[in-house]
Write an enzyme that holds these catalytic residues in place. Structure first.
Site, PDB file in Angstrom:
ATOM      1  N   CYS A 239      20.290  34.843  32.537  1.00  0.00           N
ATOM      2  CA  CYS A 239      19.527  35.780  33.375  1.00  0.00           C
ATOM      3  C   CYS A 239      20.047  37.201  33.190  1.00  0.00           C
ATOM      4  CB  CYS A 239      19.624  35.345  34.842  1.00  0.00           C
ATOM      5  SG  CYS A 239      18.735  36.436  35.964  1.00  0.00           S
TER       6      CYS A 239
ATOM      7  N   CYS B   5      20.032  39.381  36.278  1.00  0.00           N
ATOM      8  CA  CYS B   5      21.128  39.096  37.215  1.00  0.00           C
ATOM      9  C   CYS B   5      22.455  39.649  36.696  1.00  0.00           C
ATOM     10  CB  CYS B   5      21.296  37.583  37.405  1.00  0.00           C
ATOM     11  SG  CYS B   5      19.755  36.681  37.632  1.00  0.00           S
ATOM     12  N   ASP B   6      22.727  39.476  35.415  1.00  0.00           N
ATOM     13  CA  ASP B   6      24.085  39.691  34.920  1.00  0.00           C
ATOM     14  C   ASP B   6      24.245  40.863  33.949  1.00  0.00           C
ATOM     15  OD1 ASP B   6      24.923  37.490  36.403  1.00  0.00           O
ATOM     16  OD2 ASP B   6      24.377  36.094  34.814  1.00  0.00           O
TER      17      ASP B   6
HETATM   18  P1  FAD Z   1      16.261  26.822  42.925  1.00  0.00           P
HETATM   19  O1  FAD Z   1      17.356  27.724  43.312  1.00  0.00           O
HETATM   20  O2  FAD Z   1      16.098  26.436  41.490  1.00  0.00           O
HETATM   21  O3  FAD Z   1      16.410  25.484  43.795  1.00  0.00           O
HETATM   22  C1  FAD Z   1      15.634  24.360  43.542  1.00  0.00           C
HETATM   23  C2  FAD Z   1      16.034  23.275  44.513  1.00  0.00           C
HETATM   24  O4  FAD Z   1      15.125  22.171  44.387  1.00  0.00           O
HETATM   25  C3  FAD Z   1      17.424  22.693  44.304  1.00  0.00           C
HETATM   26  O5  FAD Z   1      18.080  22.626  45.536  1.00  0.00           O
HETATM   27  C4  FAD Z   1      17.163  21.271  43.791  1.00  0.00           C
HETATM   28  O6  FAD Z   1      18.170  20.350  44.191  1.00  0.00           O
HETATM   29  C5  FAD Z   1      15.843  20.973  44.477  1.00  0.00           C
HETATM   30  N1  FAD Z   1      15.038  19.929  43.854  1.00  0.00           N
HETATM   31  C6  FAD Z   1      14.588  19.862  42.563  1.00  0.00           C
HETATM   32  N2  FAD Z   1      13.895  18.731  42.367  1.00  0.00           N
HETATM   33  C7  FAD Z   1      13.900  18.079  43.569  1.00  0.00           C
HETATM   34  C8  FAD Z   1      13.369  16.837  43.995  1.00  0.00           C
HETATM   35  N3  FAD Z   1      12.678  16.050  43.173  1.00  0.00           N
HETATM   36  N4  FAD Z   1      13.584  16.447  45.294  1.00  0.00           N
HETATM   37  C9  FAD Z   1      14.259  17.260  46.139  1.00  0.00           C
HETATM   38  N5  FAD Z   1      14.773  18.457  45.780  1.00  0.00           N
HETATM   39  C10 FAD Z   1      14.605  18.843  44.510  1.00  0.00           C
HETATM   40  N6  FAD Z   1      18.724  35.689  41.131  1.00  0.00           N
HETATM   41  C11 FAD Z   1      19.021  36.841  41.781  1.00  0.00           C
HETATM   42  O7  FAD Z   1      18.194  37.338  42.533  1.00  0.00           O
HETATM   43  N7  FAD Z   1      20.237  37.435  41.622  1.00  0.00           N
HETATM   44  C12 FAD Z   1      21.214  36.919  40.837  1.00  0.00           C
HETATM   45  O8  FAD Z   1      22.301  37.502  40.711  1.00  0.00           O
HETATM   46  C13 FAD Z   1      20.947  35.692  40.156  1.00  0.00           C
HETATM   47  N8  FAD Z   1      21.872  35.129  39.375  1.00  0.00           N
HETATM   48  C14 FAD Z   1      21.600  33.943  38.756  1.00  0.00           C
HETATM   49  C15 FAD Z   1      22.583  33.357  37.986  1.00  0.00           C
HETATM   50  C16 FAD Z   1      22.349  32.139  37.368  1.00  0.00           C
HETATM   51  C17 FAD Z   1      23.454  31.505  36.547  1.00  0.00           C
HETATM   52  C18 FAD Z   1      21.084  31.499  37.515  1.00  0.00           C
HETATM   53  C19 FAD Z   1      20.822  30.169  36.848  1.00  0.00           C
HETATM   54  C20 FAD Z   1      20.091  32.096  38.269  1.00  0.00           C
HETATM   55  C21 FAD Z   1      20.336  33.326  38.896  1.00  0.00           C
HETATM   56  N9  FAD Z   1      19.364  33.941  39.651  1.00  0.00           N
HETATM   57  C22 FAD Z   1      19.651  35.114  40.330  1.00  0.00           C
HETATM   58  C23 FAD Z   1      18.019  33.381  39.801  1.00  0.00           C
HETATM   59  C24 FAD Z   1      17.916  32.628  41.149  1.00  0.00           C
HETATM   60  O9  FAD Z   1      19.003  31.749  41.266  1.00  0.00           O
HETATM   61  C25 FAD Z   1      16.601  31.862  41.208  1.00  0.00           C
HETATM   62  O10 FAD Z   1      15.521  32.759  41.018  1.00  0.00           O
HETATM   63  C26 FAD Z   1      16.451  31.193  42.572  1.00  0.00           C
HETATM   64  O11 FAD Z   1      17.533  30.338  42.833  1.00  0.00           O
HETATM   65  C27 FAD Z   1      15.152  30.394  42.653  1.00  0.00           C
HETATM   66  O12 FAD Z   1      15.129  29.804  43.909  1.00  0.00           O
HETATM   67  P2  FAD Z   1      14.244  28.541  44.226  1.00  0.00           P
HETATM   68  O13 FAD Z   1      14.476  28.275  45.678  1.00  0.00           O
HETATM   69  O14 FAD Z   1      12.867  28.740  43.750  1.00  0.00           O
HETATM   70  O15 FAD Z   1      14.825  27.334  43.355  1.00  0.00           O
END
Ligand code: FAD
Ligand code: NAP
Length: 316
Positions: A139, A142-143
């Site tokens: 990302c 992010c970084d």
């Molecule tokens: P996610 O965070 O992907 O969460 C998905 C959830 O769904 C998880 O809890 C998982 O367990 C659950 N899940 C999946 N399948 C199932 C299932 N079948 N049953 C039940 N639960 C399920 N964004 C920023 O804004 N700033 C940053 O500094 C930043 N740094 C990042 C660094 C890294 C290394 C990464 C990988 C991402 C970063 N991001 C950052 C991006 C950010 O993390 C994502 O945009 C954000 O987490 C997306 O949120 P979400 O809730 O859509 O899904």
């Protein structure tokens, strides 16, 4: 054989990332008593990173896992039931919706918020995983900020890789774009911008073989690259490696039930989180291949909860 009786809620939320927890906070405060199923990555993607500098509300750098614990506590404090389970099958064909957990417990609900996120694809090199969060990232938004005046490399040849390479030139002194073929997949306009940028050098027909670095302090200092035409191996000195070879949304559960695009992202109505099935909403990275940020995911979680509240009022 499952003998447990199903647990019912008005709203079932799948996923414990920023989208799921924010949906839970809003749904709980609307007295909907939501149940939230964590999945196998409690706290979502942000638990795999360290410093977060762009989530509003914090003037000092915060840690991803800490932020997610805070969101969880807030969602619990206002009345969300947290469930440690992972859903392996779901039936959206009728109401109540039925979700089947790995634990053997089934869950029924009048409305569903899908916040199952997406996962970046990795090269799956051992050393890439060793240095994840310590110089290896998926990302740039992010970084990228952590690589001011440093040299970095980006892997990939699609729109994301090209955009990330251009974005990184705001910070880095030089950006090497490494692609496995001699032609980019990215759209032409982006390719032109890339080629016009003096800070970017393209390394064609090549693959990263190994990430090299130190353990104390932990960080990347070079990568080994293989030319796929000549098999020649060379070393490139870089402080950061960005992998931009695509993401996989966690949507296999919903195949043949919900509309998705060709890459598997859920499709929602314009300016809405509602899917093609009334009462089923999608928020965060599971429906967003463009922004993929914690704050945008949280924003969509809020939208999904407000739309769920309206939906439930109308079906009473
Ligand atoms: P996610 O965070 O992907 O969460 C998905 C959830 O769904 C998880 O809890 C998982 O367990 C659950 N899940 C999946 N399948 C199932 C299932 N079948 N049953 C039940 N639960 C399920 N964004 C920023 O804004 N700033 C940053 O500094 C930043 N740094 C990042 C660094 C890294 C290394 C990464 C990988 C991402 C970063 N991001 C950052 C991006 C950010 O993390 C994502 O945009 C954000 O987490 C997306 O949120 P979400 O809730 O859509 O899904
Ligand atoms: P993508 O278009 O699928 O491109 C992935 C790139 O990574 C390809 O160049 C591919 O190489 C390469 N790749 C895949 N696996 C690899 C591996 N194991 N090792 C090395 N390289 C590998 O993915 P994306 O760039 O993330 O884009 C995803 C979608 O979002 C696309 O539809 C894209 O158009 C869209 N998007 C649009 C914008 C925009 O419009 N501004 C911005 C970002 C993303 P090959 O080319 O050899 O297959």
């Amino acid at each position: 054989m499952n003998n447990k009786s199903p647990k019912h809620s008005k709203v079932l939320i799948l996923g414990s990332g920023p989208a799921g927890y924010t949906a839970a906070i809003y749904a709980a405060r609307a007295m909907l008593k939501p149940m939230l199923v964590h999945g196998t990555q409690p706290g979502g993607q942000l638990t795999t990173t360290t410093d977060v500098e762009n989530y509003p509300g914090y003037s000092k750098v915060i840690q991803g896992p800490w932020l997610m614990e805070e969101m969880k506590s807030q969602a619990e404090a206002v009345g969300t039931e947290m469930i440690q389970d992972h859903i392996n099958k779901i039936d959206l064909s009728k109401k109540p919706i039925v979700a089947y957990g790995d634990s053997g417990q089934n869950y029924t609900a009048d409305a569903l918020i899908i916040a199952t996120g997406a996962q970046a694809r990795w090269l799956n090199l051992k050393t890439e995983q060793d240095f994840r969060g310590f110089g290896v990232s998926a990302c740039a938004t992010c970084d990228g900020f952590f690589f001011k005046e440093k040299e970095v490399a980006v892997v990939g040849g699609g729109n994301a890789a090209v955009e990330e390479a251009i974005f990184l030139t705001k910070f880095a002194s030089k950006v090497h774009l490494i692609h496995r073929r001699n032609e980019l997949r990215a759209e032409k306009l982006l390719q032109e911008k890339l080629k016009a940028n003096k800070k970017i050098e393209i390394i064609w027909d090549s693959a990263v073989e190994e990430v090299l670095g130190t353990n104390e302090p932990k960080g990347v200092n070079a990568i080994k690259i293989k030319n796929l035409k000549t098999n020649n191996i060379s070393e490139l000195k870089v402080d950061g490696l960005f992998i931009a070879i695509g993401h996989d949304p966690a949507t296999s559960l919903f195949k043949n039930q919900l509309e998705m695009d060709k890459e598997g992202y859920l499709i929602t109505k314009p300016d809405s989180t509602e899917t093609n099935i009334p009462g089923v909403f999608a928020a965060g990275d599971v429906k967003d291949k463009k922004f993929r940020q914690a704050v945008t995911a949280a924003g969509m979680g809020c939208m999904a909860a407000l739309e769920t509240e309206k939906y439930l009022e109308n079906v009473k």
